[in-house]
Scaffold this motif. Structure first.
Motif, PDB file in Angstrom:
ATOM      1  N   GLU A  79      -5.214  37.739 -23.427  1.00  0.00           N
ATOM      2  CA  GLU A  79      -5.189  37.460 -24.863  1.00  0.00           C
ATOM      3  C   GLU A  79      -5.964  36.182 -25.183  1.00  0.00           C
ATOM      4  OE1 GLU A  79      -1.803  37.232 -28.360  1.00  0.00           O
ATOM      5  OE2 GLU A  79      -1.212  37.334 -26.264  1.00  0.00           O
ATOM      6  N   GLY A  80      -5.834  35.207 -24.271  1.00  0.00           N
ATOM      7  CA  GLY A  80      -6.548  33.937 -24.459  1.00  0.00           C
ATOM      8  C   GLY A  80      -8.052  34.125 -24.380  1.00  0.00           C
ATOM      9  N   ALA A  81      -8.491  34.999 -23.452  1.00  0.00           N
ATOM     10  CA  ALA A  81      -9.926  35.250 -23.315  1.00  0.00           C
ATOM     11  C   ALA A  81     -10.457  35.900 -24.595  1.00  0.00           C
ATOM     12  CB  ALA A  81     -10.182  36.156 -22.117  1.00  0.00           C
ATOM     13  N   ALA A  82      -9.665  36.847 -25.155  1.00  0.00           N
ATOM     14  CA  ALA A  82     -10.089  37.505 -26.404  1.00  0.00           C
ATOM     15  C   ALA A  82     -10.157  36.483 -27.539  1.00  0.00           C
ATOM     16  CB  ALA A  82      -9.109  38.622 -26.749  1.00  0.00           C
ATOM     17  N   ALA A  83      -9.138  35.614 -27.600  1.00  0.00           N
ATOM     18  CA  ALA A  83      -9.113  34.600 -28.663  1.00  0.00           C
ATOM     19  C   ALA A  83     -10.280  33.632 -28.497  1.00  0.00           C
ATOM     20  CB  ALA A  83      -7.790  33.849 -28.620  1.00  0.00           C
ATOM     21  N   ALA A  84     -10.571  33.243 -27.238  1.00  0.00           N
ATOM     22  CA  ALA A  84     -11.682  32.314 -26.989  1.00  0.00           C
ATOM     23  C   ALA A  84     -12.999  32.945 -27.443  1.00  0.00           C
ATOM     24  CB  ALA A  84     -11.750  31.970 -25.506  1.00  0.00           C
ATOM     25  N   ARG A  85     -13.167  34.247 -27.097  1.00  0.00           N
ATOM     26  CA  ARG A  85     -14.408  34.942 -27.476  1.00  0.00           C
ATOM     27  C   ARG A  85     -14.541  34.943 -28.997  1.00  0.00           C
ATOM     28  NH1 ARG A  85     -13.566  39.034 -24.561  1.00  0.00           N
ATOM     29  NH2 ARG A  85     -14.643  38.218 -22.748  1.00  0.00           N
ATOM     30  N   GLU A  86     -13.460  35.286 -29.663  1.00  0.00           N
ATOM     31  CA  GLU A  86     -13.469  35.364 -31.131  1.00  0.00           C
ATOM     32  C   GLU A  86     -13.823  34.006 -31.755  1.00  0.00           C
ATOM     33  OE1 GLU A  86     -10.133  35.807 -34.546  1.00  0.00           O
ATOM     34  OE2 GLU A  86      -9.847  37.061 -32.792  1.00  0.00           O
ATOM     35  N   GLN A  87     -13.198  32.945 -31.244  1.00  0.00           N
ATOM     36  CA  GLN A  87     -13.431  31.603 -31.803  1.00  0.00           C
ATOM     37  C   GLN A  87     -14.855  31.118 -31.512  1.00  0.00           C
ATOM     38  OE1 GLN A  87     -11.321  30.011 -33.807  1.00  0.00           O
ATOM     39  NE2 GLN A  87      -9.960  31.779 -33.583  1.00  0.00           N
ATOM     40  N   LEU A  88     -15.336  31.397 -30.299  1.00  0.00           N
ATOM     41  CA  LEU A  88     -16.681  30.927 -29.938  1.00  0.00           C
ATOM     42  C   LEU A  88     -17.753  31.701 -30.712  1.00  0.00           C
ATOM     43  CD1 LEU A  88     -16.061  30.390 -26.134  1.00  0.00           C
ATOM     44  CD2 LEU A  88     -16.421  28.622 -27.858  1.00  0.00           C
ATOM     45  N   LEU A  89     -17.509  33.005 -30.952  1.00  0.00           N
ATOM     46  CA  LEU A  89     -18.453  33.780 -31.760  1.00  0.00           C
ATOM     47  C   LEU A  89     -18.491  33.254 -33.202  1.00  0.00           C
ATOM     48  CD1 LEU A  89     -17.811  37.421 -30.467  1.00  0.00           C
ATOM     49  CD2 LEU A  89     -19.961  36.127 -30.337  1.00  0.00           C
ATOM     50  N   ARG A  90     -17.327  32.865 -33.685  1.00  0.00           N
ATOM     51  CA  ARG A  90     -17.252  32.302 -35.046  1.00  0.00           C
ATOM     52  C   ARG A  90     -18.084  31.011 -35.120  1.00  0.00           C
ATOM     53  NH1 ARG A  90     -14.028  28.759 -37.918  1.00  0.00           N
ATOM     54  NH2 ARG A  90     -13.005  28.118 -35.996  1.00  0.00           N
ATOM     55  N   LEU A  91     -17.933  30.169 -34.084  1.00  0.00           N
ATOM     56  CA  LEU A  91     -18.708  28.917 -34.070  1.00  0.00           C
ATOM     57  C   LEU A  91     -20.206  29.218 -33.951  1.00  0.00           C
ATOM     58  CD1 LEU A  91     -16.541  26.608 -31.777  1.00  0.00           C
ATOM     59  CD2 LEU A  91     -16.843  26.470 -34.240  1.00  0.00           C
ATOM     60  N   GLU A  92     -20.515  30.256 -33.156  1.00  0.00           N
ATOM     61  CA  GLU A  92     -21.926  30.630 -32.994  1.00  0.00           C
ATOM     62  C   GLU A  92     -22.526  31.068 -34.328  1.00  0.00           C
ATOM     63  OE1 GLU A  92     -22.773  34.181 -30.709  1.00  0.00           O
ATOM     64  OE2 GLU A  92     -24.460  33.189 -29.735  1.00  0.00           O
ATOM     65  N   ARG A  93     -21.730  31.874 -35.080  1.00  0.00           N
ATOM     66  CA  ARG A  93     -22.216  32.325 -36.401  1.00  0.00           C
ATOM     67  C   ARG A  93     -22.452  31.135 -37.311  1.00  0.00           C
ATOM     68  NH1 ARG A  93     -18.380  36.404 -35.829  1.00  0.00           N
ATOM     69  NH2 ARG A  93     -16.879  35.306 -37.124  1.00  0.00           N
ATOM     70  N   ILE A  94     -21.515  30.184 -37.288  1.00  0.00           N
ATOM     71  CA  ILE A  94     -21.653  28.986 -38.143  1.00  0.00           C
ATOM     72  C   ILE A  94     -22.912  28.221 -37.753  1.00  0.00           C
ATOM     73  CG2 ILE A  94     -20.628  26.740 -38.717  1.00  0.00           C
ATOM     74  CD1 ILE A  94     -17.872  28.103 -38.301  1.00  0.00           C
ATOM     75  N   ALA A  95     -23.101  28.051 -36.419  1.00  0.00           N
ATOM     76  CA  ALA A  95     -24.272  27.300 -35.942  1.00  0.00           C
ATOM     77  C   ALA A  95     -25.560  28.020 -36.331  1.00  0.00           C
ATOM     78  CB  ALA A  95     -24.187  27.138 -34.428  1.00  0.00           C
ATOM     79  N   THR A  96     -25.581  29.365 -36.178  1.00  0.00           N
ATOM     80  CA  THR A  96     -26.790  30.132 -36.502  1.00  0.00           C
ATOM     81  C   THR A  96     -27.133  29.990 -37.983  1.00  0.00           C
ATOM     82  OG1 THR A  96     -26.131  31.705 -34.816  1.00  0.00           O
ATOM     83  CG2 THR A  96     -27.842  32.426 -36.333  1.00  0.00           C
ATOM     84  N   VAL A  97     -26.106  30.168 -38.825  1.00  0.00           N
ATOM     85  CA  VAL A  97     -26.344  30.071 -40.277  1.00  0.00           C
ATOM     86  C   VAL A  97     -26.796  28.657 -40.643  1.00  0.00           C
ATOM     87  CG1 VAL A  97     -25.208  30.108 -42.535  1.00  0.00           C
ATOM     88  CG2 VAL A  97     -24.752  31.914 -40.889  1.00  0.00           C
ATOM     89  N   GLY A  98     -26.109  27.666 -40.099  1.00  0.00           N
ATOM     90  CA  GLY A  98     -26.444  26.273 -40.429  1.00  0.00           C
ATOM     91  C   GLY A  98     -27.855  25.917 -40.002  1.00  0.00           C
ATOM     92  N   LEU A  99     -28.193  26.280 -38.763  1.00  0.00           N
ATOM     93  CA  LEU A  99     -29.542  25.949 -38.251  1.00  0.00           C
ATOM     94  C   LEU A  99     -30.613  26.711 -39.029  1.00  0.00           C
ATOM     95  CD1 LEU A  99     -28.754  25.878 -34.431  1.00  0.00           C
ATOM     96  CD2 LEU A  99     -29.455  23.940 -35.861  1.00  0.00           C
ATOM     97  N   GLY A 100     -30.317  27.971 -39.361  1.00  0.00           N
ATOM     98  CA  GLY A 100     -31.259  28.773 -40.147  1.00  0.00           C
ATOM     99  C   GLY A 100     -31.524  28.115 -41.495  1.00  0.00           C
ATOM    100  N   ARG A 101     -30.479  27.661 -42.111  1.00  0.00           N
ATOM    101  CA  ARG A 101     -30.634  27.027 -43.416  1.00  0.00           C
ATOM    102  C   ARG A 101     -31.405  25.714 -43.309  1.00  0.00           C
ATOM    103  NH1 ARG A 101     -24.657  28.304 -46.024  1.00  0.00           N
ATOM    104  NH2 ARG A 101     -25.066  30.527 -46.270  1.00  0.00           N
ATOM    105  N   LEU A 102     -31.165  25.000 -42.217  1.00  0.00           N
ATOM    106  CA  LEU A 102     -31.896  23.730 -42.037  1.00  0.00           C
ATOM    107  C   LEU A 102     -33.396  23.990 -41.876  1.00  0.00           C
ATOM    108  CD1 LEU A 102     -29.628  21.634 -39.677  1.00  0.00           C
ATOM    109  CD2 LEU A 102     -30.368  21.021 -41.974  1.00  0.00           C
TER     110      LEU A 102
END
Lengths: 105, 302
Positions: A79-102
């Motif tokens: 369950e922790g691995a699934a949660a980690a994947r979910e949280q890290l993907l969320r951060l990745e999306r934020i980073a992608t959007v932020g960097l794209g906008r920059l």
């Protein structure tokens, strides 16, 4: 059971760092602190580390292994691995959007 | 810098589970002032939001307990301000001014009902907790818990005794045993002493009750009942706060109401604002506690 980390308050950021560290394999407390310092540049202090570990353990996201000379390794549960994947993907999306906008400004 | 001794500040259950590995980590870690503060905060966190009990991963009960304690502290801060408004019913000019308009009269009734219901709800929730804590302390011969439990009662008796003593001697001052200019400062000093005494007593007493609650083994069923009472107390506090707001604003705008009181409007507004702010802050703390408790309770039920 909560699926996010936001309700962990000040322990949500340390928790994601711990989950990311344990994604590589089991580690004890000091090894986690060194690993997190190396990949994120964040110096977690012992009180914060164990506050977050206790919360993650209570959620069933990490589990403790038998102690080795007083040092107890922790590992991710399924369950922790699934949660980690979910949280890290969320951060990745934020980073992608932020960097794209920059790049466009 | 040595910080290992700080581990003694952590709860027993936490130490049973984590102390060895935590010590091993500290032996390798470069300890600084930041580490010292972090470990200290960790101990506070482990008490306030326990993740473990008796070596097992629990513990919704402890979280509901924290919520209940937050409501208790909220009520302890709220009640003196609420009671201050409530006690105005014994002042005839205030009652006359309140009765000049049906809206202020109704608002005032809600203040009285809210304050009384909050008191009764806290008593209804607190008695089973106190009973359970005392029973387990007597059974386990835990003298420290019994002393802590007796502390609020002893403090209240001491405060009553000092209050009664001051009330006894102050009329003598007024009957010519001191010159008139001395009376004002003496009464002011006495009021200051009483204020400090009751505030300090209430804080120390509530702290003792908090420790007794945290250190005793009290069942989940009792805390669930207490949480229901805490919800009732908090609703009553919110009602009393709203009614105090309406009552004060009503008096302000009812023609002739303030003039009939024959007191300075500025002083009255200042006193009312202080009371409303105090009630608001502490009712807010209770609402926060209740929201946390209900969220934890529903998560547990799910």
């Amino acid at each position: 059971m909560s699926s996010g980390l936001s309700d962990l308050g000040r322990f949500s950021d340390p928790s994601i760092l711990i989950l990311a560290s344990l994604s590589e394999g089991p580690k004890h407390g000091y090894a986690m602190m060194q690993d997190i310092q190396a990949f994120a540049g964040v110096s977690l202090e012992p009180g914060t580390l164990y506050g977050a570990l206790a919360r993650l353990e209570r959620r069933g996201w990490i589990k403790s292994e038998p102690a080795e000379d007083r040092r107890r390794p922790y590992s991710l549960s399924g369950e922790g691995a699934a949660a980690a994947r979910e949280q890290l993907l969320r951060l990745e999306r934020i980073a992608t959007v932020g960097l794209g906008r920059l790049r466009t400004t | 810098m040595k910080v290992e001794w700080l581990l003694r500040l952590y709860p027993r259950a936490w130490r049973g589970r984590y102390e060895d590995e935590f010590r091993a980590l500290l032996e390798q870690h470069h300890v600084t002032v930041v580490t010292f503060l972090d470990v200290l905060l960790g101990a506070l966190d482990a008490h306030l939001f326990p993740q473990l009990e008796a070596g097992r991963i629990l513990n919704m009960t402890a979280r509901i307990r924290t919520a209940v304690i937050m409501v208790l502290w909220g009520w302890v801060g709220f009640y003196p301000a609420g009671h201050h408004v409530y006690s105005l019913m014994f002042s005839s000019p205030f009652m006359a001014a309140t009765q000049m308009n049906p809206a202020t009269a109704i608002a005032y009734t809600f203040v009285v009902v809210g304050v009384m219901v909050s008191f009764l709800a806290v008593a209804a929730g607190g008695i089973p907790v106190a009973w359970s804590a005392l029973a387990s302390a007597i059974k386990g011969r835990r003298i420290g818990i019994l002393i802590l439990a007796a502390l609020p009662i002893l403090l209240m008796l001491a405060a009553w005794e000092v209050t009664a003593w001051l009330v006894r001697i102050l009329p003598l001052v007024g009957r010519g045993q001191a010159t008139l200019p001395e009376i004002g400062p003496i009464r002011l000093t006495a009021a200051g002493i009483l204020g400090l005494l009751w505030t300090g007593g209430a804080l120390a007493g509530t702290f003792a009750i908090t420790l007794v609650t945290v250190k005793s083994s009290i069942g989940e069923r009792i805390f669930r009942w207490t949480l229901n009472c805490a919800v009732a107390a908090t609703l009553a506090m919110v009602v009393a706060l709203g009614a105090t707001l309406l009552w004060g604003l009503g008096l302000r705008y009812v023609p002739g109401a303030l003039r009939s009181l024959n007191v300075s409007e500025a002083n009255l507004v200042a006193a009312w604002t202080r009371v409303v702010v105090q009630m608001g802050l502490f009712a807010g703390l209770s609402v926060w506690g209740v929201v946390r408790g209900l969220r934890e309770g529903s998560r547990h039920a799910a």
